[in-house]
Design a protein around this motif. Structure first.
Motif, mmCIF file in Angstrom:
data_model
loop_
_atom_site.group_PDB
_atom_site.id
_atom_site.type_symbol
_atom_site.label_atom_id
_atom_site.label_comp_id
_atom_site.label_asym_id
_atom_site.label_seq_id
_atom_site.Cartn_x
_atom_site.Cartn_y
_atom_site.Cartn_z
ATOM 1 N N ARG A 88 40.515 44.836 40.766
ATOM 2 C CA ARG A 88 40.056 43.814 39.807
ATOM 3 C C ARG A 88 40.399 42.419 40.344
ATOM 4 O O ARG A 88 39.600 41.493 40.241
ATOM 5 C CB ARG A 88 40.707 44.039 38.449
ATOM 6 N N LYS A 89 41.579 42.282 40.942
ATOM 7 C CA LYS A 89 42.000 41.002 41.523
ATOM 8 C C LYS A 89 41.053 40.603 42.656
ATOM 9 O O LYS A 89 40.686 39.434 42.778
ATOM 10 C CB LYS A 89 43.434 41.105 42.033
ATOM 11 N N LEU A 90 40.643 41.556 43.465
ATOM 12 C CA LEU A 90 39.695 41.292 44.547
ATOM 13 C C LEU A 90 38.370 40.768 43.985
ATOM 14 O O LEU A 90 37.785 39.830 44.525
ATOM 15 C CB LEU A 90 39.471 42.574 45.364
ATOM 16 N N PHE A 91 37.912 41.356 42.894
ATOM 17 C CA PHE A 91 36.685 40.881 42.250
ATOM 18 C C PHE A 91 36.861 39.437 41.763
ATOM 19 O O PHE A 91 35.949 38.616 41.902
ATOM 20 C CB PHE A 91 36.288 41.795 41.086
ATOM 21 N N ARG A 92 38.037 39.118 41.204
ATOM 22 C CA ARG A 92 38.289 37.750 40.736
ATOM 23 C C ARG A 92 38.335 36.766 41.901
ATOM 24 O O ARG A 92 37.735 35.696 41.834
ATOM 25 C CB ARG A 92 39.601 37.685 39.959
ATOM 26 N N ILE A 93 39.044 37.119 42.962
ATOM 27 C CA ILE A 93 39.197 36.227 44.112
ATOM 28 C C ILE A 93 37.849 35.915 44.755
ATOM 29 O O ILE A 93 37.595 34.789 45.167
ATOM 30 C CB ILE A 93 40.157 36.855 45.153
ATOM 31 N N THR A 94 36.972 36.913 44.831
ATOM 32 C CA THR A 94 35.667 36.729 45.475
ATOM 33 C C THR A 94 34.608 36.161 44.532
ATOM 34 O O THR A 94 33.506 35.847 44.959
ATOM 35 C CB THR A 94 35.151 38.069 46.036
ATOM 36 N N GLY A 95 34.945 36.047 43.252
ATOM 37 C CA GLY A 95 33.988 35.538 42.278
ATOM 38 C C GLY A 95 33.026 36.593 41.762
ATOM 39 O O GLY A 95 32.143 36.294 40.960
ATOM 40 N N LEU A 96 33.193 37.835 42.196
ATOM 41 C CA LEU A 96 32.285 38.895 41.766
ATOM 42 C C LEU A 96 32.502 39.297 40.311
ATOM 43 O O LEU A 96 31.653 39.962 39.724
ATOM 44 C CB LEU A 96 32.414 40.111 42.686
ATOM 45 N N ASP A 97 33.605 38.862 39.731
ATOM 46 C CA ASP A 97 33.812 39.135 38.306
ATOM 47 C C ASP A 97 32.805 38.368 37.453
ATOM 48 O O ASP A 97 32.586 38.692 36.293
ATOM 49 C CB ASP A 97 35.242 38.808 37.889
ATOM 50 N N LYS A 98 32.145 37.372 38.044
ATOM 51 C CA LYS A 98 31.106 36.613 37.342
ATOM 52 C C LYS A 98 29.732 37.272 37.525
ATOM 53 O O LYS A 98 28.846 37.086 36.699
ATOM 54 C CB LYS A 98 31.039 35.183 37.867
ATOM 55 N N ALA A 99 29.564 38.032 38.596
ATOM 56 C CA ALA A 99 28.264 38.672 38.886
ATOM 57 C C ALA A 99 28.117 39.991 38.137
ATOM 58 O O ALA A 99 27.038 40.311 37.621
ATOM 59 C CB ALA A 99 28.118 38.907 40.380
ATOM 60 N N PHE A 100 29.185 40.755 38.099
ATOM 61 C CA PHE A 100 29.164 42.068 37.427
ATOM 62 C C PHE A 100 29.779 41.931 36.043
ATOM 63 O O PHE A 100 30.506 40.982 35.756
ATOM 64 C CB PHE A 100 29.991 43.089 38.233
ATOM 65 N N ILE A 101 29.502 42.896 35.197
ATOM 66 C CA ILE A 101 30.150 42.958 33.893
ATOM 67 C C ILE A 101 31.344 43.899 34.045
ATOM 68 O O ILE A 101 31.158 45.116 34.190
ATOM 69 C CB ILE A 101 29.177 43.454 32.813
ATOM 70 N N LEU A 102 32.534 43.325 34.084
ATOM 71 C CA LEU A 102 33.751 44.119 34.245
ATOM 72 C C LEU A 102 34.271 44.493 32.868
ATOM 73 O O LEU A 102 34.452 43.632 32.011
ATOM 74 C CB LEU A 102 34.824 43.365 35.016
ATOM 75 N N GLU A 103 34.510 45.771 32.679
ATOM 76 C CA GLU A 103 35.011 46.261 31.398
ATOM 77 C C GLU A 103 36.444 46.724 31.551
ATOM 78 O O GLU A 103 36.865 47.136 32.628
ATOM 79 C CB GLU A 103 34.147 47.404 30.893
ATOM 80 N N GLU A 104 37.151 46.696 30.463
ATOM 81 C CA GLU A 104 38.520 47.217 30.449
ATOM 82 C C GLU A 104 38.464 48.741 30.502
ATOM 83 O O GLU A 104 37.423 49.340 30.286
ATOM 84 C CB GLU A 104 39.245 46.751 29.191
ATOM 85 N N ALA A 105 39.611 49.347 30.741
ATOM 86 C CA ALA A 105 39.702 50.799 30.855
ATOM 87 C C ALA A 105 39.142 51.468 29.602
ATOM 88 O O ALA A 105 39.335 50.987 28.494
ATOM 89 C CB ALA A 105 41.149 51.241 31.063
ATOM 90 N N GLN A 106 38.442 52.586 29.834
ATOM 91 C CA GLN A 106 37.853 53.335 28.722
ATOM 92 C C GLN A 106 38.644 54.572 28.445
ATOM 93 O O GLN A 106 39.167 55.185 29.283
ATOM 94 C CB GLN A 106 36.417 53.742 29.050
#
Length: 106
Positions: A88-106
């Protein structure tokens, strides 16, 4: 090495793709082929369940972006759930958390 399984998510009317293991440069060609085959022409939303994903490198992230592009061409979405904190941190650092819809654990 990685594992990829697919199933229909009737609750969301989406394709659920479970990714486990390591997606790295070595696994990338096969991962790309299988993921793009699963996504097809993007005729439905996609849920990437990353419960078992332990590692992904920049090559793997690029493949995920390619899948996202296919899905978005038909106005659908890619949801990513159950990411480990380090990924998840990698997604934040690369900005991909803005491209994908990241959901919390299900």
């Amino acid at each position: 090495m990685y594992e990829l399984t697919m199933e229909r998510d009737a609750e969301r009317d989406a394709m659920r793709i479970c990714v486990a293991g390591e997606v790295d440069l070595f696994a990338a060609p096969d991962f790309k082929n299988r993921l793009y085959e699963a996504v097809g022409e993007g005729q439905t939303d996609v849920v990437l369940d990353c419960t078992g994903l332990t590692y992904i490198d920049s090559t793997g992230l690029g493949i995920l972006l390619g899948a996202l592009k296919r899905v978005r061409q038909n106005s659908h979405h890619v949801y990513i759930c159950n990411l480990k904190d380090s990924i998840r941190k990698l997604f934040r650092i690369t900005g991909l958390d803005k491209a994908f819809i990241l959901e919390e654990a299900q």
